[in-house]
Design a protein around this motif. Structure first.
Motif, mmCIF file in Angstrom:
data_model
loop_
_atom_site.group_PDB
_atom_site.id
_atom_site.type_symbol
_atom_site.label_atom_id
_atom_site.label_comp_id
_atom_site.label_asym_id
_atom_site.label_seq_id
_atom_site.Cartn_x
_atom_site.Cartn_y
_atom_site.Cartn_z
ATOM 1 N N ARG A 40 0.820 -1.208 0.000
ATOM 2 C CA ARG A 40 0.000 0.000 0.000
ATOM 3 C C ARG A 40 0.854 1.258 0.000
ATOM 4 N NH1 ARG A 40 -4.656 -2.040 4.322
ATOM 5 N NH2 ARG A 40 -5.598 -3.615 2.922
ATOM 6 N N ALA A 62 -11.736 -2.527 -2.994
ATOM 7 C CA ALA A 62 -12.151 -2.478 -1.592
ATOM 8 C C ALA A 62 -13.257 -1.474 -1.317
ATOM 9 C CB ALA A 62 -10.941 -2.156 -0.709
ATOM 10 N N LEU A 63 -13.551 -0.584 -2.253
ATOM 11 C CA LEU A 63 -14.551 0.451 -1.994
ATOM 12 C C LEU A 63 -15.971 -0.111 -2.077
ATOM 13 C CD1 LEU A 63 -13.155 3.501 -3.985
ATOM 14 C CD2 LEU A 63 -13.376 3.313 -1.499
ATOM 15 N N VAL A 77 -13.462 9.550 1.734
ATOM 16 C CA VAL A 77 -13.074 8.270 2.315
ATOM 17 C C VAL A 77 -14.280 7.696 3.051
ATOM 18 C CG1 VAL A 77 -11.467 7.077 3.845
ATOM 19 C CG2 VAL A 77 -10.729 9.142 2.650
ATOM 20 N N TYR A 84 -10.755 -3.542 5.707
ATOM 21 C CA TYR A 84 -9.624 -2.919 5.020
ATOM 22 C C TYR A 84 -9.666 -1.395 5.083
ATOM 23 C CZ TYR A 84 -9.030 -7.498 2.747
ATOM 24 O OH TYR A 84 -8.851 -8.830 2.491
ATOM 25 N N LEU A 85 -10.862 -0.827 4.890
ATOM 26 C CA LEU A 85 -10.968 0.625 4.777
ATOM 27 C C LEU A 85 -10.739 1.345 6.099
ATOM 28 C CD1 LEU A 85 -13.985 0.944 2.334
ATOM 29 C CD2 LEU A 85 -11.550 1.125 1.815
ATOM 30 N N MET A 90 -4.422 1.864 4.318
ATOM 31 C CA MET A 90 -5.392 1.948 3.224
ATOM 32 C C MET A 90 -6.004 3.342 3.148
ATOM 33 S SD MET A 90 -6.946 0.449 0.690
ATOM 34 C CE MET A 90 -7.394 -1.297 0.697
ATOM 35 N N ARG A 91 -6.309 3.919 4.297
ATOM 36 C CA ARG A 91 -6.886 5.262 4.315
ATOM 37 C C ARG A 91 -5.880 6.279 3.784
ATOM 38 N NH1 ARG A 91 -11.707 5.193 6.741
ATOM 39 N NH2 ARG A 91 -11.811 7.441 7.061
ATOM 40 N N ILE A 94 -6.029 6.069 -0.035
ATOM 41 C CA ILE A 94 -7.223 6.730 -0.569
ATOM 42 C C ILE A 94 -7.110 8.238 -0.431
ATOM 43 C CG2 ILE A 94 -9.710 6.995 -0.263
ATOM 44 C CD1 ILE A 94 -9.772 4.070 0.676
#
Length: 247
Positions: A40, A62-63, A77, A84-85, A90-91, A94
């Motif tokens: 990531r 993942a969204l 976000v 995951y989010l 991950m954040r 994004i």
């Protein structure tokens, strides 16, 4: 094991990908909620490099889809309690895209609860999901009016070569869209649980000078990669790293 020339920085590899195809697919490595954070972190660098190449759209497996069940657009976000989010790496990925003014798109299949959870483990379900993802990505391309697109997937979904039974998203996408995406695999040296791969340690030792030159992670075209990486089918390039832990 011979060391070969042809190593690129992650940024150079990303820009080369978009010079070759309007769609670049890159993956992260995860096993359940465990993930290789490096993949990531490299994704953040890919987004920044793609921005310099004129890319402004990011499709992410993942969204979650918006309430209207369309792929998007998504400009924030998602707030989620877990998964995951909710993971900070991950954040960050994004947020990097959003801060650059990008538009996000969801392309995961619309998976509904199964009457029998075992159905979700069948090859029939897996292949349905792969095909749905590819069709959804074609919808994203239609909405973005065929602008360059970075696709962020998990593990092997972007592979363009079908197996004996498994037909991955990347294979379906190429057939449905008539676009040959540039696929970058980041998982090849990841330390997957329960797998003993002494060849990986030998490889990393042999190419350590090249990786050190690029801060520990470097990319290479599959056709120029040393064995056994040159046998990695269904992808165009690989990112190899000294940071391979799942956490």
């Amino acid at each position: 094991m011979a060391v070969v020339d042809g190593w690129w920085s992650v940024e150079e590899l990303t820009r080369r990908g978009f010079a070759q195809s309007p769609v670049v697919m890159a993956n992260e490595a995860h096993n359940g909620l465990a993930r290789c954070i490096r993949t990531r972190a490299v994704g953040v660098r890919m987004i920044e490099a793609a921005h310099q190449a004129g890319v402004r759209d990011l499709a992410m497996e993942a969204l979650p889809r918006p309430e209207d069940r369309t792929p998007g657009p998504i400009w924030a976000v998602p707030e989620v309690p877990g998964g995951y989010l909710a993971q900070p790496d991950m954040r960050r990925l994004i947020t990097t895209a959003l801060d650059l003014g990008w538009t996000l798109w969801a392309y995961e299949a619309d998976i509904r609860p199964a009457g029998d959870p075992a159905e979700l483990l069948t090859m029939e379900f897996t292949n349905w999901r792969e095909r749905e993802q590819a069709q959804n990505l074609c919808q994203v391309l239609a909405k973005t009016q065929a602008q360059p697109l970075l696709v962020w997937s998990g593990n092997s979904h972007a592979c363009q070569e079908a197996g004996d039974e498994w037909v991955p998203m990347g294979h379906h996408f190429r057939a449905l869209s008539d676009i040959d995406p540039f696929v970058i695999d980041q998982t090849v040296t990841v330390a997957w649980p329960g797998q003993s791969r002494p060849w990986a340690q030998d490889l990393l030792a042999a190419i350590h000078p090249a990786l050190a030159r690029y801060g520990g992670s470097a990319g290479i075209l599959r056709e120029q990669a040393p064995a056994p990486l040159d046998g990695r089918t269904g992808v165009d390039a690989l990112v190899v790293s000294t940071d391979n832990a799942l956490t």
